[in-house]
Design an enzyme around this catalytic site. Structure first.
Site, mmCIF file in Angstrom:
data_model
loop_
_atom_site.group_PDB
_atom_site.id
_atom_site.type_symbol
_atom_site.label_atom_id
_atom_site.label_comp_id
_atom_site.label_asym_id
_atom_site.label_seq_id
_atom_site.Cartn_x
_atom_site.Cartn_y
_atom_site.Cartn_z
ATOM 1 N N LYS A 175 0.837 -1.194 0.000
ATOM 2 C CA LYS A 175 0.000 0.000 0.000
ATOM 3 C C LYS A 175 0.880 1.254 0.000
ATOM 4 O O LYS A 175 2.024 1.188 0.453
ATOM 5 C CB LYS A 175 -0.840 0.040 1.288
ATOM 6 C CG LYS A 175 -2.018 -0.905 1.323
ATOM 7 C CD LYS A 175 -2.741 -0.768 2.662
ATOM 8 C CE LYS A 175 -3.832 -1.816 2.803
ATOM 9 N NZ LYS A 175 -4.981 -1.599 1.918
ATOM 10 N N ARG B 252 -10.752 -11.285 1.401
ATOM 11 C CA ARG B 252 -11.677 -12.272 0.822
ATOM 12 C C ARG B 252 -11.110 -13.685 0.870
ATOM 13 O O ARG B 252 -11.862 -14.644 0.926
ATOM 14 C CB ARG B 252 -12.040 -11.834 -0.611
ATOM 15 C CG ARG B 252 -10.906 -11.840 -1.578
ATOM 16 C CD ARG B 252 -11.184 -10.971 -2.811
ATOM 17 N NE ARG B 252 -11.166 -9.536 -2.476
ATOM 18 C CZ ARG B 252 -11.415 -8.565 -3.341
ATOM 19 N NH1 ARG B 252 -11.749 -8.860 -4.582
ATOM 20 N NH2 ARG B 252 -11.365 -7.301 -2.974
HETATM 21 ZN ZN LIG Z 1 -5.688 -5.494 2.003
#
Ligand SMILES: [Zn+2]
Length: 491
Positions: free
Chosen positions: A267, A341
């Site tokens: 990120k 997920r």
């Molecule tokens: Zn993530």
């Protein structure tokens, strides 16, 4: 904060608080005072005019009754919501704390405004949650929390409502206090210990599945994501069995990534500290399980929390990898930051296989796309069952934890088909990111009624985009605890 009730508002108290409707010339439920005090109250009523959230204090010269009167505006009658008294009670609590009082009294609004159970619940939740402060790492702690007296006529129904509201508020506070922990102080093992503690205290079964067993049993999603970190992944399972033996349970699943760097698909650095909140879904499940067991709800509820730390490292999983999930399906990894997920798919499939539940509800700070679509005050709902969605929507209305449903048709399922595996962990570009993430989850289960709550926008306060509420100070909000406790109580 200790809570008690009194049927009369004439007893001695540090501060007597009453609600005022907008454009009204009286304080709801306030007893008569002598002429001098009455005229001071009248003047203050004119000045504040009952505006929503406005709070005014009148010192009282006599020391026989209340030492101060606090007027709290609740706005126009036609604008009252199921949150008004909670919100305004929070404002009152903040004022009482500022004055460093030891106790305070609130006159419950009359029944033409709210039914007494709703009043009591809102007052307790609003005050208790607003007096919480995350000060674990402050050397100097905040002052003692004041005790509350609610002025209302006593009954068994009210006593039960108080007990429930206190437990609900404590569930939210428990969730916040864990969710707010920094990532160096809260690993998957720490979360497991919290789960063990509440289970032991309230007689629930608790099972922690650790690394070797996760690998052996085929939890391919959890082990892949957990590989990059020294802090090993855990699958936490808590059982509250208080319903009939053959009654199908409700399974609650919560994503708990104790820190999400994004992994190899790293990120950007901006606001990366907030990724400690990627464990909020799991913390919500812990808070709910705590209250469910404290209140001894006569149902069966299972809490399942897949917990990992998503780190880049020599062992980390990579974009391009193909892994095998718990249900046997293969998944192509296209972005290691879409890790939630993967661990949820394992947990959902496990919950369905192990417990054949009546319904599954999952909570996850899953997608940034959810914030783009709905902002920071409404959670996204995606489901495979209209009836369950309706029940959750009803609870959302009663608790004012807001949700909005997004569709999940076959077209969205097609968007996660992979060229080289059964499915892939990202959809097509930025299109419908919240729904394609949910599509991945749906593919993990067969036909159990299921509701997915994407809480990425609402699980913690995110600057000016989050509506200011006294009971949601900066940090984790505990979103979903009140909503799902309401649903479970109505079963
Ligand atoms: Zn993530």
């Amino acid at each position: 904060m200790r809570v008690k009730t009194e049927s009369s508002a004439k007893k001695k108290t540090d501060i007597l608080c009453g609600f005022v409707l907008e454009d009204s010339n009286k304080v709801l439920g306030l007893p008569k005072f002598d002429t001098k005090i009455s005229s001071a109250i009248s003047q203050s009523l004119k000045d504040m005019n009952g505006k929503l959230g406005k709070v005014t204090i009148i010192p009282i010269p006599s020391k026989k009754q209340a030492q101060r009167i606090l007027l709290a505006g609740i706005g126009k009658k036609e604008n009252l919501t199921q949150d008004t008294i909670r919100f305004v009670s929070g404002k009152i609590a903040q004022k009482v704390k500022e004055l460093r009082l030891k106790e305070f009294s609130i006159i419950a609004p009359p029944t033409f405004i709210y039914d007494s159970i709703s009043s009591v619940s809102q007052i307790i939740e609003g005050t208790k949650m607003s007096l919480y402060k995350f000060d674990k790492f402050k050397t100097e702690k905040v002052d003692k929390i004041p005790d509350l007296t609610i002025i209302i006529s006593k009954s068994n129904k009210i006593s039960r409502a108080i007990k429930v509201a206190e437990s609900v508020a404590e569930g939210v506070i428990f969730t916040k206090s864990i969710a707010n922990l920094p990532p160096n102080e809260c690993t998957p093992t720490t979360l497991s210990n919290f789960a063990k503690n509440i289970s032991k205290k309230n007689k629930m079964k608790c099972k922690i599945i650790s690394q070797p067993e996760l690998k052996k049993k085929g939890f391919g999603g959890i082990t892949a994501v957990g590989k990059g970190s020294k802090n090993e992944p855990k699958l936490i399972v808590i059982e509250h069995n208080h319903g009939p033996k053959n009654q199908k349970p409700i399974v609650l699943v919560g994503k708990a990534v104790t820190f999400d760097t994004g992994g190899i698909s790293l990120k950007p650095g901006q606001s990366m500290d907030e990724m400690k909140f990627d464990k909020c879904g799991g913390c919500t499940v812990l808070g709910i399980m705590k209250s469910v067991s404290e209140l001894k709800l006569p149902i069966n509820v299972i809490g399942i929390i897949p917990s990992v730390e998503n780190m880049p490292g020599g062992e980390a999983y990579r974009p391009g990898d193909i892994i095998k999930l718990y249900n046997g399906k293969t998944a192509e990894i296209l972005n290691t930051d879409a890790e939630g997920r993967l661990i949820l798919a394992d947990a959902l499939a496990y919950g369905e296989k192990q417990y054949s539940p009546k319904a599954i509800i999952d909570f996850a700070t899953l997608t940034g796309a959810c914030i783009v679509a709905l902002g920071n005050n409404v959670a996204a709902v995606v489901s495979n069952n209209k009836h369950l969605t309706k029940k959750i929507t009803d609870s959302s209305k009663r608790t004012t934890e807001e949700i909005w449903e997004l569709p999940l048709t076959q077209d969205y399922m097609d968007m996660i088909k992979s060229d080289v595996a059964d499915i892939k962990n990202v959809g097509i570009g930025r299109a419908a990111g919240t729904i394609t993430a949910a599509a991945f989850l749906k593919s993990a289960i067969k036909d159990t009624p299921w509701v997915h709550l994407d809480i990425a926008g609402v699980a913690w306060t995110q600057g000016a985009a989050t509506k200011e509420k006294p009971y949601n100070p900066k940090g984790a909000t505990g979103f979903g605890v009140r909503l799902v406790l309401d649903y479970l109580q109505k079963l």
